[in-house]
Design a protein around this motif. Structure first.
Motif, PDB file in Angstrom:
ATOM      1  N   LYS A   3       2.866  10.925   8.384  1.00  0.00           N
ATOM      2  CA  LYS A   3       3.969   9.709   7.991  1.00  0.00           C
ATOM      3  C   LYS A   3       2.920   8.632   7.468  1.00  0.00           C
ATOM      4  O   LYS A   3       3.203   7.576   5.909  1.00  0.00           O
ATOM      5  N   VAL A   4       2.137   8.277   7.972  1.00  0.00           N
ATOM      6  CA  VAL A   4       1.415   7.241   7.524  1.00  0.00           C
ATOM      7  C   VAL A   4       0.722   7.361   6.209  1.00  0.00           C
ATOM      8  O   VAL A   4       1.017   7.150   5.597  1.00  0.00           O
TER       9      VAL A   4
ATOM     10  N   GLU B  85       1.855   9.531   4.492  1.00  0.00           N
ATOM     11  CA  GLU B  85       2.743   9.359   2.984  1.00  0.00           C
ATOM     12  C   GLU B  85       3.268   7.833   2.639  1.00  0.00           C
ATOM     13  O   GLU B  85       3.452   8.136   1.749  1.00  0.00           O
ATOM     14  N   ASN B  86       2.704   7.117   3.483  1.00  0.00           N
ATOM     15  CA  ASN B  86       3.431   5.281   3.286  1.00  0.00           C
ATOM     16  C   ASN B  86       2.731   4.980   2.337  1.00  0.00           C
ATOM     17  O   ASN B  86       2.726   4.593   1.061  1.00  0.00           O
TER      18      ASN B  86
ATOM     19  N   LYS C 207       2.527   6.395  -0.635  1.00  0.00           N
ATOM     20  CA  LYS C 207       3.734   5.865  -1.963  1.00  0.00           C
ATOM     21  C   LYS C 207       3.830   4.903  -2.184  1.00  0.00           C
ATOM     22  O   LYS C 207       3.827   4.697  -3.406  1.00  0.00           O
ATOM     23  N   GLN C 208       2.848   3.735  -1.407  1.00  0.00           N
ATOM     24  CA  GLN C 208       2.589   2.606  -1.859  1.00  0.00           C
ATOM     25  C   GLN C 208       1.452   2.715  -2.475  1.00  0.00           C
ATOM     26  O   GLN C 208       1.442   1.957  -4.278  1.00  0.00           O
TER      27      GLN C 208
ATOM     28  N   GLY D 201       1.978   1.737  11.383  1.00  0.00           N
ATOM     29  CA  GLY D 201       2.002   2.562  10.344  1.00  0.00           C
ATOM     30  C   GLY D 201       1.322   1.392   9.060  1.00  0.00           C
ATOM     31  O   GLY D 201       1.287   1.767   7.734  1.00  0.00           O
ATOM     32  N   THR D 202       1.847   0.302  10.064  1.00  0.00           N
ATOM     33  CA  THR D 202       1.666  -0.714   8.516  1.00  0.00           C
ATOM     34  C   THR D 202      -0.391  -0.874   8.428  1.00  0.00           C
ATOM     35  O   THR D 202      -1.086  -0.885   9.333  1.00  0.00           O
TER      36      THR D 202
END
Length: 108
Positions: A34-35, A37-38, A41-42, A95-96
């Motif tokens: 998930k990390v 993937e994020n 995306k960015q 996840g930040t």
């Protein structure tokens, strides 16, 4: 009421409160998938992603005297025909993104 009953009730109350606190404050980790993937995306907002990776095990990390459990990973992307590589560090509990570092810039 005698002292034995009072002490037993107080001990049970303290133990129950401690257990409840531990369950409420227990931190869960965001999955490394998930990390990644994020992060992808960015990064894809400024060019196409050509490759990515993430270390699946969280590890300790310190930045400005703050301790984290983090995932480390990398992204390769193409911007205007130029390949760029980045390394990132993301907080495992939220996840930040904590840190991003440019590793190289290739030639088109």
């Amino acid at each position: 009421m005698n002292w034995k009953s009072f002490m037993l009730g107080a001990a049970v109350g303290i133990l129950g409160g401690y257990t409840a606190r531990q369950m409420i404050t227990k931190q869960t980790k965001v999955s490394p998938e998930k990390v990644l993937e994020n992060v992808k995306k960015q990064f894809s907002q400024n060019g196409s992603i050509s490759g990515s990776w993430i270390h699946m095990v969280a590890e300790p990390y310190q930045k400005q005297q703050i301790h984290y459990q983090v995932y480390k990973g990398g992204i390769s992307k193409t911007v205007e025909g130029i390949d760029e590589q980045y390394e990132f560090i993301a907080d495992a509990s939220t996840g930040t993104l904590i840190d991003i570092r440019r590793l190289s810039e290739g030639i088109a």
